[in-house]
Design an enzyme around this catalytic site. Structure first.
Site: not given
Ligand code: DGY
Length: 319
Positions: A156-158, A179, A237-238, A267, A285, A287
């Site tokens: 995607g964008r990132i 996907r 990501a997560r 977290e 975290h 990002g």
């Molecule tokens: C996002 O923008 O998803 C960052 O991880 C904070 O939620």
């Protein structure tokens, strides 16, 4: 006309809080203490819109029996901390903040990649602890980045922004899994049919898919075993996309060389099995954490609020 009542769950950048205070009947969280479940439920009962973040768990139980709130304006692009279906059934529109954090998040993924490859965390710890004995040819040699292969999971964008940094900045080849077919990822790149193929081909694997759902534990023991022993895993990501126990085992067994993690399963708790290792770089975290980006994220939420309370579908509605 009475202004809509808004509750913000965490401290936001000063500029955005000032705008919210001007334009809405807003309750800010000056202490920045995360709200408990009962306080979140109360916020949903009291306000026309609640503005949560990734630190707020908004499960189905919070919407049971109905709420006053009609909108959740999430500060962040990821929204797997919100039960979207339950929010929708309770009549709430949920919005997020896409696009404005793309560059900052890709920059942070690149930071982790470089830190892992070049053993920057280890080097800094050594120097600060007084353990550096001087330059020598064999000291803290890491992995070359320039010219290697980056594997992107989630184009995607990132993911695309990360691919551009790797390709144009460091001359890397790009392979990726998504996907959906991605016709123009913005760089010369090869889309592969499976996550496993990307893991096997890449020297660095960077995760850019959403958390939750089908992506929970996407990077599990079997998939880690597909990686090159010299490769590194980067996660901005997560946390739940990676099975952390399996990652620790895989590192112990030498299935990969190291990992750079900005997100974690539980977290802000981070397993001692990770914090005790030198072959992982761990960040809290960060990002999207630039001043410019955090202001842009907040302003984007305010724009969505205005659209909603002016009777339009908010531009960043996700449900
Ligand atoms: C996002 O923008 O998803 C960052 O991880 C904070 O939620």
């Amino acid at each position: 006309m009475t202004k809509p009542k808004i509750i913000v769950t965490r401290r936001w950048p000063r500029e955005v809080e000032a705008r919210l205070a001007d334009e809405f009947n807003v309750t800010l969280n000056e202490t920045d203490r995360p709200l408990g479940q009962a306080e979140l439920r109360e916020a949903l009962l009291q306000a026309d819109a609640v503005l949560p973040t990734v630190t707020d768990r908004l499960g189905a139980d919070l919407f049971e029996g109905g709420v006053r709130a009609k909108m959740l304006g999430n500060f962040g692009v990821g929204f797997n901390h919100i039960d979207i279906a339950a929010a929708r059934s309770a009549g709430l529109v949920v919005t997020n903040t896409p696009a404005v954090l793309t560059g900052a998040t890709a920059d942070l993924a690149m930071t982790l990649l470089l830190m892992c490859a070049r053993r920057a965390g280890e080097g800094e710890r050594e120097l600060r602890s007084g353990g550096w004995t001087g330059w020598r040819p064999t000291h803290l040699c890491g992995a070359q980045v320039t010219g290697k292969t980056i594997g992107i999971i989630g184009m995607g964008r990132i993911g695309q922004a990360m691919a551009q940094r790797c390709h144009f900045g460091f001359g890397m080849d790009v392979v990726f899994f998504d996907r959906y077919p991605v016709a123009d990822p913005g760089v010369p790149a090869r889309q592969m049919a499976t996550v496993e193929e990307v893991l096997a081909a890449a020297d660095f694997v960077s995760l850019h898919c959403p958390g939750g759902g089908e992506n929970h534990n996407l990077i599990n023991r079997q998939r880690l075993a597909c990686m090159k022993p010299s490769a590194f895993l980067i996660n901005t990501a997560r946390g739940d996309v990676v099975d952390e126990d399996a990652l620790v085992e895989a590192l112990d067994e030498g299935l990969l060389a190291g990992a750079g993690l900005d997100v974690f399963k539980a977290e802000p708790a981070v397993s001692g099995a990770l914090t005790g290792r030198d072959d992982v770089v761990l960040l809290p975290h960060l990002g999207s954490a630039t001043t410019e980006t955090r202001i842009a994220m907040g302003m984007r939420v305010v724009d969505n609020l205005h659209a909603f309370f002016d009777g339009h579908r908010p531009p960043d509605a996700v449900n």
